[in-house]
Design a protein around this motif. Structure first.
Motif, short mmCIF file in Angstrom:
data_model
loop_
_atom_site.label_atom_id
_atom_site.label_comp_id
_atom_site.label_asym_id
_atom_site.label_seq_id
_atom_site.Cartn_x
_atom_site.Cartn_y
_atom_site.Cartn_z
N PRO A 12 -2.53 30.04 -66.63
CA PRO A 12 -3.17 31.15 -65.95
C PRO A 12 -4.36 31.71 -66.75
CG PRO A 12 -0.82 31.37 -65.78
CD PRO A 12 -1.09 30.24 -66.74
N SER A 13 -4.23 31.78 -68.06
CA SER A 13 -5.33 32.31 -68.87
C SER A 13 -6.58 31.47 -68.71
CB SER A 13 -4.93 32.39 -70.35
OG SER A 13 -4.00 33.42 -70.52
N ARG A 14 -6.44 30.16 -68.67
CA ARG A 14 -7.61 29.28 -68.49
C ARG A 14 -8.21 29.44 -67.09
NH1 ARG A 14 -8.33 25.27 -72.53
NH2 ARG A 14 -6.50 25.08 -73.86
N LEU A 15 -7.34 29.62 -66.11
CA LEU A 15 -7.83 29.83 -64.74
C LEU A 15 -8.59 31.15 -64.63
CD1 LEU A 15 -4.71 28.50 -62.83
CD2 LEU A 15 -6.98 27.43 -62.89
N ILE A 16 -8.09 32.18 -65.30
CA ILE A 16 -8.78 33.47 -65.30
C ILE A 16 -10.11 33.34 -66.05
CG2 ILE A 16 -8.67 35.88 -66.06
CD1 ILE A 16 -5.56 35.64 -65.61
N ASP A 17 -10.09 32.64 -67.19
CA ASP A 17 -11.34 32.38 -67.92
C ASP A 17 -12.37 31.71 -67.00
OD1 ASP A 17 -10.27 33.34 -70.32
OD2 ASP A 17 -9.80 31.34 -71.09
N ALA A 18 -11.92 30.70 -66.27
CA ALA A 18 -12.82 29.96 -65.38
C ALA A 18 -13.35 30.86 -64.26
CB ALA A 18 -12.10 28.74 -64.79
N ARG A 19 -12.51 31.72 -63.73
CA ARG A 19 -12.93 32.63 -62.66
C ARG A 19 -14.01 33.59 -63.17
NH1 ARG A 19 -14.55 33.61 -57.83
NH2 ARG A 19 -13.97 35.62 -57.02
N ILE A 20 -13.80 34.13 -64.37
CA ILE A 20 -14.78 35.04 -64.97
C ILE A 20 -16.11 34.32 -65.16
CG2 ILE A 20 -15.36 36.25 -67.12
CD1 ILE A 20 -12.31 37.00 -67.25
N LYS A 21 -16.07 33.09 -65.67
CA LYS A 21 -17.29 32.31 -65.89
C LYS A 21 -17.98 31.99 -64.56
CE LYS A 21 -18.99 28.24 -68.26
NZ LYS A 21 -18.67 27.06 -69.05
N GLU A 22 -17.17 31.64 -63.56
CA GLU A 22 -17.70 31.30 -62.23
C GLU A 22 -18.43 32.48 -61.59
OE1 GLU A 22 -15.13 31.41 -58.30
OE2 GLU A 22 -14.79 29.53 -59.38
N LEU A 23 -17.95 33.69 -61.80
CA LEU A 23 -18.59 34.86 -61.20
C LEU A 23 -20.00 35.06 -61.74
CD1 LEU A 23 -15.53 37.24 -61.09
CD2 LEU A 23 -16.77 36.34 -59.11
N ASP A 24 -20.17 34.91 -63.05
CA ASP A 24 -21.50 34.90 -63.69
C ASP A 24 -22.40 36.07 -63.29
OD1 ASP A 24 -23.40 33.83 -65.43
OD2 ASP A 24 -24.37 32.71 -63.82
N ASP A 25 -21.80 37.24 -63.09
CA ASP A 25 -22.58 38.44 -62.79
C ASP A 25 -21.79 39.66 -63.27
OD1 ASP A 25 -20.57 38.77 -60.86
OD2 ASP A 25 -21.88 38.48 -59.14
N ARG A 27 -19.57 41.33 -61.89
CA ARG A 27 -18.14 41.26 -61.57
C ARG A 27 -17.36 40.50 -62.63
NH1 ARG A 27 -18.19 38.43 -56.10
NH2 ARG A 27 -19.80 37.33 -57.27
N GLY A 28 -17.93 39.40 -63.13
CA GLY A 28 -17.29 38.65 -64.19
C GLY A 28 -17.18 39.48 -65.47
N LYS A 29 -18.25 40.19 -65.79
CA LYS A 29 -18.24 41.06 -66.98
C LYS A 29 -17.21 42.17 -66.83
CE LYS A 29 -23.01 40.25 -68.41
NZ LYS A 29 -23.87 39.70 -67.40
N THR A 30 -17.14 42.75 -65.65
CA THR A 30 -16.18 43.83 -65.40
C THR A 30 -14.75 43.31 -65.46
OG1 THR A 30 -17.79 45.04 -64.06
CG2 THR A 30 -15.47 45.63 -63.77
N LEU A 31 -14.48 42.18 -64.81
CA LEU A 31 -13.14 41.61 -64.86
C LEU A 31 -12.75 41.26 -66.29
CD1 LEU A 31 -10.62 40.73 -63.31
CD2 LEU A 31 -11.74 38.51 -62.92
N SER A 32 -13.67 40.72 -67.04
CA SER A 32 -13.41 40.39 -68.45
C SER A 32 -13.10 41.65 -69.26
CB SER A 32 -14.63 39.67 -69.04
OG SER A 32 -14.41 39.37 -70.39
N HIS A 33 -13.85 42.71 -69.02
CA HIS A 33 -13.64 43.97 -69.72
C HIS A 33 -12.27 44.57 -69.37
CE1 HIS A 33 -15.45 48.20 -70.76
NE2 HIS A 33 -14.49 47.86 -71.57
N VAL A 34 -11.95 44.58 -68.08
CA VAL A 34 -10.65 45.08 -67.62
C VAL A 34 -9.52 44.28 -68.26
CG1 VAL A 34 -9.16 45.13 -65.57
CG2 VAL A 34 -11.46 46.11 -65.46
#
Length: 137
Positions: A12-25, A27-34
């Motif tokens: 799951p951690s890798r999938l979340i990492d990939a989702r954050i990278k995929e967003l690339d805006d 939203r990705g920064k916010t999700l990463s921060h959260v």
């Protein structure tokens, strides 16, 4: 931090990492921060990947989810209606009897201390005797 297995074999951690990278805006920064704040608040949190792409954080039960939409990153607390919110962070899903959410929009500042307090309170609720007695009957 532990991870649960997924049917794809990816952690799951890798999938979340990939989702954050995929967003690339923002939203990705916010999700990463959260996500970082959740891990700081509850270091032993377990990450899962559910419902075809939603990060979920657990400690003795579900704490919250992190959904991304075009105009918001929504952090939904599974039992948010039972969590004290003295800082007034909850701003979404206020009408129900169970969940509460925080919608973060582009440019929003996160009150880190208040957010971590909510995360800790949600995790504590999962460990409370009242929760255990209602789930064992």
């Amino acid at each position: 931090m532990k991870n649960s297995a997924t049917t794809t074999g990816e952690s799951p951690s890798r999938l979340i990492d990939a989702r954050i990278k995929e967003l690339d805006d923002w939203r990705g920064k916010t999700l990463s921060h959260v996500r970082a704040l959740i891990k700081q608040a509850v270091p032993e949190v377990v990450e899962e990947w559910k419902w075809r792409g939603v990060p979920v954080w657990y400690k003795d039960g579900m704490i919250c989810t992190g959904e991304t939409y075009k105009s918001a990153v929504k952090v939904t607390f599974a039992k948010g209606a039972s969590v004290d919110d003295p800082s007034g962070l909850f701003n979404s899903s206020l009408e129900g009897n169970t969940r509460r959410a925080i919608d973060f929009h582009e440019g929003d500042e996160i009150d880190e201390d208040a957010f971590k307090t909510l995360i800790r309170a949600a995790a504590a609720l999962n460990r409370s005797p009242a929760r255990k007695s209602t789930t064992s009957t």
